[in-house]
Design a protein around this motif. Structure first.
Motif, PDB file in Angstrom:
ATOM      1  N   UNK A  55       0.606 -11.075  -5.209  1.00 27.62           N
ATOM      2  CA  UNK A  55       2.045 -11.195  -5.416  1.00 27.62           C
ATOM      3  C   UNK A  55       2.744 -11.502  -4.101  1.00 27.62           C
ATOM      4  N   UNK A  56       3.536 -12.566  -4.100  1.00 24.59           N
ATOM      5  CA  UNK A  56       4.276 -12.936  -2.893  1.00 24.59           C
ATOM      6  C   UNK A  56       5.330 -11.886  -2.580  1.00 24.59           C
ATOM      7  N   UNK A  57       5.542 -11.662  -1.301  1.00 25.82           N
ATOM      8  CA  UNK A  57       6.567 -10.729  -0.874  1.00 25.82           C
ATOM      9  C   UNK A  57       6.149  -9.274  -0.900  1.00 25.82           C
ATOM     10  N   UNK A  58       4.902  -8.991  -1.315  1.00 28.58           N
ATOM     11  CA  UNK A  58       4.404  -7.623  -1.351  1.00 28.58           C
ATOM     12  C   UNK A  58       3.502  -7.362  -0.148  1.00 28.58           C
ATOM     13  N   UNK A  59       3.484  -6.106   0.272  1.00 26.98           N
ATOM     14  CA  UNK A  59       2.671  -5.734   1.424  1.00 26.98           C
ATOM     15  C   UNK A  59       1.224  -5.519   1.023  1.00 26.98           C
ATOM     16  N   UNK A  60       0.328  -5.836   1.969  1.00 26.03           N
ATOM     17  CA  UNK A  60      -1.095  -5.649   1.745  1.00 26.03           C
ATOM     18  C   UNK A  60      -1.831  -5.501   3.058  1.00 26.03           C
ATOM     19  N   UNK A  61      -3.140  -5.653   3.010  1.00 22.49           N
ATOM     20  CA  UNK A  61      -3.973  -5.369   4.186  1.00 22.49           C
ATOM     21  C   UNK A  61      -4.421  -6.602   4.964  1.00 22.49           C
ATOM     22  N   UNK A  62      -4.002  -7.800   4.548  1.00 21.30           N
ATOM     23  CA  UNK A  62      -4.483  -9.025   5.192  1.00 21.30           C
ATOM     24  C   UNK A  62      -3.433  -9.575   6.154  1.00 21.30           C
TER      25      UNK A  62
END
Length: 202
Positions: A121-128
């Motif tokens: 999902x665009x605009x969401x935070x993650x680990x990459x």
């Protein structure tokens, strides 16, 4: 988790036990109130800040349609205060024959006709991070990681955006049973009466 050989599961969290779910549903029913407009709402109990629950992640068996050990919500910290990505590494060291697949909370691995693609999902935070490195504090974008044990150490790499399952996954030489599953089954037996009015089907 269910489609793979196994998964990194929060099933040992007492809040997920069937009895706790039934009790919570009953409590919510008791605490339902109506606002001025007549709509139902529930008054929530405050959660103490910084409070951590005492439970461990466990390896559970899946259906085995796909080889591998899957970790969902790979970039998240749950009520026990442990980053799943870090705990997943520890699990892989206990199950070194299995290939690990870590999927961030806002990412997915879509599988079709022997091929896969990574969705996020665009605009969401993650680990990459932008350079493809891992961010333990969620300062990157959502993604999928491939992990395996080599020379008694966990090595991780970013999953390519698309490819074939044959190139991505491999069948484990051995699957080691997690004895903690037996403990959870005893602690969370399937013998609690279910009240149908709390969980309506329609």
């Amino acid at each position: 988790i269910c489609w793979f050989d196994g998964g990194h599961s929060d099933s040992a969290d007492p809040d997920t036990f069937r009895g706790a779910k039934v009790s919570k549903a009953e409590e919510l029913e008791r605490r339902k109130i109506r606002d001025n407009a007549g709509a139902e709402k529930v008054e929530a109990d405050p959660v103490p800040e910084g409070e951590k629950a005492s439970w461990e992640y466990i390896r559970v068996d899946g259906l085995g349609f796909l080889p591998g050990l899957l970790c969902p919500h790979h970039d998240r910290v749950q009520s026990n205060g442990k980053l799943r990505a870090t705990d997943f590494d520890s699990m892989l060291l206990r199950h070194p024959m299995e290939l690990g697949i870590g999927i961030d909370h806002f990412a997915a691995l879509e599988v079709s006709d022997g091929e896969y693609r990574v969705l996020s999902l665009e605009g969401k935070r993650g680990s990459v991070l932008e350079d493809g490195a891992f961010s333990p504090d969620g300062k990157g974008s959502p993604g999928v990681w491939i992990k395996e044990v080599k020379d008694a150490q966990v090595q991780g790499r970013l999953c390519p955006a698309t490819g074939t399952l044959r190139e991505l996954l491999r069948t484990p030489l051995e699957i080691i049973h997690d004895e903690c599953v037996d403990f959870c089954r005893r602690a969370n037996p399937d013998d609690i009466p279910m009240q149908k009015d709390l969980f309506p089907l329609g």
